[in-house]
Design a protein around this motif. Structure first.
Motif, mmCIF file in Angstrom:
data_model
loop_
_atom_site.group_PDB
_atom_site.id
_atom_site.type_symbol
_atom_site.label_atom_id
_atom_site.label_comp_id
_atom_site.label_asym_id
_atom_site.label_seq_id
_atom_site.Cartn_x
_atom_site.Cartn_y
_atom_site.Cartn_z
ATOM 1 N N ALA A 100 0.838 -1.202 0.000
ATOM 2 C CA ALA A 100 0.000 0.000 0.000
ATOM 3 C C ALA A 100 0.873 1.253 0.000
ATOM 4 O O ALA A 100 0.567 2.246 -0.688
ATOM 5 C CB ALA A 100 -0.925 -0.012 1.207
ATOM 6 N N ASP A 101 1.967 1.224 0.758
ATOM 7 C CA ASP A 101 2.879 2.371 0.773
ATOM 8 C C ASP A 101 3.512 2.589 -0.600
ATOM 9 O O ASP A 101 3.689 3.731 -1.046
ATOM 10 C CB ASP A 101 3.974 2.146 1.816
ATOM 11 C CG ASP A 101 3.478 2.302 3.247
ATOM 12 O OD1 ASP A 101 2.383 2.863 3.423
ATOM 13 O OD2 ASP A 101 4.184 1.863 4.169
ATOM 14 N N LEU A 102 3.861 1.495 -1.278
ATOM 15 C CA LEU A 102 4.450 1.619 -2.608
ATOM 16 C C LEU A 102 3.455 2.210 -3.603
ATOM 17 O O LEU A 102 3.812 3.072 -4.422
ATOM 18 C CB LEU A 102 4.931 0.253 -3.105
ATOM 19 C CG LEU A 102 6.226 -0.302 -2.516
ATOM 20 C CD1 LEU A 102 6.485 -1.693 -3.068
ATOM 21 C CD2 LEU A 102 7.410 0.620 -2.823
ATOM 22 N N ARG A 103 2.217 1.744 -3.534
ATOM 23 C CA ARG A 103 1.193 2.288 -4.445
ATOM 24 C C ARG A 103 0.942 3.762 -4.161
ATOM 25 O O ARG A 103 0.756 4.566 -5.084
ATOM 26 C CB ARG A 103 -0.091 1.476 -4.305
ATOM 27 C CG ARG A 103 0.027 0.055 -4.850
ATOM 28 C CD ARG A 103 -1.337 -0.619 -4.882
ATOM 29 N NE ARG A 103 -1.251 -1.960 -5.438
ATOM 30 C CZ ARG A 103 -1.154 -3.065 -4.704
ATOM 31 N NH1 ARG A 103 -1.161 -2.976 -3.380
ATOM 32 N NH2 ARG A 103 -1.076 -4.252 -5.280
ATOM 33 N N ALA A 104 0.940 4.123 -2.877
ATOM 34 C CA ALA A 104 0.763 5.529 -2.520
ATOM 35 C C ALA A 104 1.938 6.360 -3.019
ATOM 36 O O ALA A 104 1.768 7.499 -3.488
ATOM 37 C CB ALA A 104 0.610 5.660 -1.008
ATOM 38 N N ARG A 105 3.120 5.800 -2.952
ATOM 39 C CA ARG A 105 4.311 6.489 -3.448
ATOM 40 C C ARG A 105 4.192 6.724 -4.951
ATOM 41 O O ARG A 105 4.515 7.811 -5.450
ATOM 42 C CB ARG A 105 5.547 5.651 -3.115
ATOM 43 C CG ARG A 105 6.882 6.340 -3.344
ATOM 44 C CD ARG A 105 8.039 5.404 -3.069
ATOM 45 N NE ARG A 105 9.299 6.085 -2.997
ATOM 46 C CZ ARG A 105 9.957 6.368 -1.869
ATOM 47 N NH1 ARG A 105 9.428 6.002 -0.713
ATOM 48 N NH2 ARG A 105 11.116 7.013 -1.899
ATOM 49 N N ALA A 106 3.744 5.698 -5.675
ATOM 50 C CA ALA A 106 3.573 5.838 -7.122
ATOM 51 C C ALA A 106 2.527 6.896 -7.452
ATOM 52 O O ALA A 106 2.709 7.703 -8.373
ATOM 53 C CB ALA A 106 3.178 4.486 -7.725
ATOM 54 N N ALA A 107 1.425 6.908 -6.687
ATOM 55 C CA ALA A 107 0.367 7.894 -6.940
ATOM 56 C C ALA A 107 0.863 9.310 -6.652
ATOM 57 O O ALA A 107 0.551 10.249 -7.397
ATOM 58 C CB ALA A 107 -0.856 7.567 -6.085
ATOM 59 N N SER A 108 1.653 9.467 -5.588
ATOM 60 C CA SER A 108 2.136 10.801 -5.237
ATOM 61 C C SER A 108 3.087 11.358 -6.287
ATOM 62 O O SER A 108 3.247 12.573 -6.415
ATOM 63 C CB SER A 108 2.836 10.764 -3.869
ATOM 64 O OG SER A 108 4.069 10.069 -3.942
ATOM 65 N N ARG A 109 3.711 10.464 -7.048
ATOM 66 C CA ARG A 109 4.626 10.877 -8.116
ATOM 67 C C ARG A 109 3.962 10.821 -9.488
ATOM 68 O O ARG A 109 4.620 11.027 -10.507
ATOM 69 C CB ARG A 109 5.902 10.016 -8.079
ATOM 70 C CG ARG A 109 6.789 10.346 -6.879
ATOM 71 C CD ARG A 109 7.611 9.175 -6.426
ATOM 72 N NE ARG A 109 8.504 9.522 -5.326
ATOM 73 C CZ ARG A 109 8.111 9.704 -4.053
ATOM 74 N NH1 ARG A 109 6.812 9.584 -3.740
ATOM 75 N NH2 ARG A 109 8.984 10.004 -3.100
ATOM 76 N N ASN A 110 2.694 10.494 -9.485
ATOM 77 C CA ASN A 110 1.901 10.457 -10.717
ATOM 78 C C ASN A 110 2.478 9.483 -11.746
ATOM 79 O O ASN A 110 2.515 9.756 -12.947
ATOM 80 C CB ASN A 110 1.787 11.854 -11.337
ATOM 81 C CG ASN A 110 0.684 11.923 -12.383
ATOM 82 O OD1 ASN A 110 -0.316 11.196 -12.301
ATOM 83 N ND2 ASN A 110 0.858 12.778 -13.375
#
Length: 301
Positions: A152-162
């Motif tokens: 979940a943290d990795l997916r959130a990281r990807a979303a925050s970087r678009n």
């Protein structure tokens, strides 16, 4: 008896006491240095060296994945040590698919295996933002199991970087599907953080990718460098976002060479990089013990 992990030493020694079995012990990771969070291997690592030292005099042979570890095991008391890389079975590999450079389509990378800290995943995600800003058409598939909170943290990281649209999250896959997944991409990622103890060995993920017939972009660690450079089966990178992005950019600029790399990798797998070829010292040790009547204490190699 071929003991495929030191974690089974207790069971193996009981078998030896009951049946007088000869032990061949495989040590795939440097003893005592596995530190993956939440891993049972990390728990066992606290006592692994002591267990191996106590078993060394009762063993015919120790096998290792990295030749430089031989001295370490001899210091623990093993008189015979052989390098046996964890290459895949010949039958494990999917039918070879040649690589064809397709203008206008994104370059495709894949990372396969258990997903946890120190596998370079955060740096890979961050590199995608750099590649997007450079206009490099690229996508990556990430396949394997991991802790839900970490993923979940990795997916959130990807979303925050678009960059979420540049990642295909596959989740766990069956072992028999791994080779085909490598072959569905242009190259494989094998990224391990060099700052983490125990990450400096030759990863079996490199062997799986190359034997399948795809080049690898691997973290620039000593054993990875030795293997990749010696056999010309890929590229090396520092495990930082900038370095990974630079490497992928360079690969995209010489994309026409990928087909040549793929053919070389598969040929290496056909000729040498199989479990059948690697395990030969073990079979020879077993045959030698039978021929010598299993005399205790006699080294085989």
């Amino acid at each position: 008896m071929y003991v495929t992990t030191p974690a089974l030493l207790g069971l193996a020694l009981r078998h030896r006491r009951k049946f007088a079995s000869d032990l061949i012990i495989d040590v795939p990771e440097r003893p005592g240095e596995v530190v993956a969070k939440g891993s049972l291997a990390t728990v066992f690592a606290r006592v692994e060296r002591r267990r191996l030292a106590s078993a060394s005099k009762q063993s015919v042979l120790a096998t290792i994945a990295v030749g430089e570890d031989a001295a370490f095991l001899r210091n623990l008391g093993f008189s015979a040590v052989a390098e046996v890389r964890n290459a895949p079975l010949e039958s494990w590999r999917a039918p070879f698919e040649p690589l064809l450079a397709k203008p206008g389509t994104p370059l495709r990378g894949v990372l396969i295996g258990s997903l946890f800290e120190s596998r370079g995943l955060e740096q890979l995600v961050d590199s995608l933002a750099i590649l997007r800003d450079r206009g490099v058409a690229f996508s990556v598939t990430i396949a394997g199991p991991g802790r839900e909170a970490y993923l979940a943290d990795l997916r959130a990281r990807a979303a925050s970087r678009n960059v979420q649209d540049m990642i295909n999250w596959v989740g766990p896959i069956a072992n028999e599907d791994v080779s085909a997944l490598y072959l569905a991409h242009d190259f494989g990622f094998v990224l391990y953080d060099p700052a983490t103890p125990g990450n400096d060995g030759l990863s079996n993920k490199i062997l799986e990718c190359v034997a399948s017939g795809r080049p690898v972009l691997a973290g620039d660690l000593p054993q990875n460098r030795r293997f990749v450079d010696a056999h010309r089966v890929g590229w090396l990178t520092e495990v930082t976002a900038r370095s990974i992005a630079d490497s992928v950019t360079s690969i995209s600029q010489t994309r026409g060479l990928l087909s040549e790399y793929a053919i070389r990798c598969r040929a290496f797998g056909d000729e040498k990089l199989t479990w059948e070829a690697e395990v030969r010292p073990v079979l020879e040790a077993m045959a030698a013990r039978v021929n010598r009547g299993s005399e205790p204490g006699r080294p085989v190699v």
